[in-house]
Design a protein around this motif. Structure first.
Motif, short mmCIF file in Angstrom:
data_model
loop_
_atom_site.label_atom_id
_atom_site.label_comp_id
_atom_site.label_asym_id
_atom_site.label_seq_id
_atom_site.Cartn_x
_atom_site.Cartn_y
_atom_site.Cartn_z
N MET A 154 0.82 -1.22 0.00
CA MET A 154 0.00 0.00 0.00
C MET A 154 0.85 1.26 0.00
O MET A 154 0.36 2.35 -0.27
CB MET A 154 -0.93 0.00 1.22
N GLU A 155 2.15 1.12 0.33
CA GLU A 155 3.05 2.26 0.31
C GLU A 155 3.73 2.45 -1.04
O GLU A 155 4.54 3.35 -1.22
CB GLU A 155 4.13 2.11 1.39
N GLY A 156 3.41 1.56 -1.99
CA GLY A 156 3.97 1.69 -3.34
C GLY A 156 5.25 0.92 -3.55
O GLY A 156 5.91 1.10 -4.59
N ASN A 157 5.64 0.07 -2.61
CA ASN A 157 6.84 -0.74 -2.80
C ASN A 157 6.54 -1.95 -3.68
O ASN A 157 5.48 -2.57 -3.56
CB ASN A 157 7.37 -1.21 -1.43
#
Length: 237
Positions: free
Chosen positions: A1-4
């Motif tokens: 969800m953090e874009g990793n």
């Protein structure tokens, strides 16, 4: 969800098609036309990729997970034919949608699929330059071939909203950006407006979706940028 990045998946695509979708459980489904296969990706504990559906001699392209019925809709074709096939979530075939009420083929190429709030299956067929809409049972309802304000219409990305409106990209890239736009239709296929005009829209829009805050996300061909637009206000009702 953090874009990793969790994992990169490589899949051969059949031209530009909506070849991935996400289930209500957060599983990723995607098609691989060279292997005639639909894959399921789960991320419960470890990332797992497994074969879900084999489509035989049909080349799978566009795919959509129905949030109403929990079914999987897959657009697929051969050299001569094109259809949408409905599967249950375990991959068992339930239905073929191929011909209209008079026995004529519905689709030339199923590029993108979505579902409306009434269960209608809405398809962007850029090869036929039209949007084709059928009922959940596969009965033909209507087609949309663009608006007179734009002489050329080549639909790609398509989605619907909580009001039953149909939003579709016009991406006539072979000429110029004066047709780049997003068309807004009502649930019966009547043109409402150019939601994004050529002046407002990114060049050559080809994919779009709406999130749960009613934001419109639009991605363009030849672009590394996704544009986000607010066009509906969330209310308690």
């Amino acid at each position: 969800m953090e874009g990793n990045i969790l994992q990169k998946l490589f899949s051969s695509m059949w031209y530009i098609r909506g070849n991935h979708t996400v289930t209500t459980e957060g599983e990723l489904l995607y098609t691989n036309y060279s292997k005639n296969t639909v894959y399921r990706v789960t991320t419960c504990s470890n990332i797992s990729v497994r074969k879900l559906i084999e489509t035989g001699n049909w080349k799978p392209g566009a795919i959509y997970f129905s949030h109403i019925y929990g079914h999987i809709l897959v657009g697929m074709g051969t050299i001569l034919d094109e259809k949408i096939t409905r599967y249950n979530r375990e991959g068992r075939k339930l239905q073929d949608i191929q011909c209209d009420n008079e026995g004529q083929t519905l689709y030339q190429r199923v590029h993108f699929i979505t579902e409306n709030i009434n269960g209608d299956i809405c398809t962007a067929d850029s090869s036929a330059s039209k949007v084709v809409v059928v009922t959940a049972s596969g009965k033909y309802r209507f087609s949309y071939s663009g608006h007179h304000s734009q002489l050329l219409f080549c639909p790609y990305g398509i989605c619907t909203n909580v009001l039953g409106h149909i939003l579709v990209c016009n991406n006539y890239f072979m000429y110029n950006t004066r047709y780049s736009s997003v068309h807004l239709l009502d649930i019966d296929g009547q043109f409402l407006s150019l939601l994004l005009t050529p002046k407002q829209c990114s060049p050559y829009p080809c994919v779009l979706c709406i999130d749960n805050q009613h934001n419109l996300w639009v991605g363009g061909w030849y672009s590394s940028t996704v544009s986000v637009y607010k066009y509906l206000q969330k209310t308690e009702n």
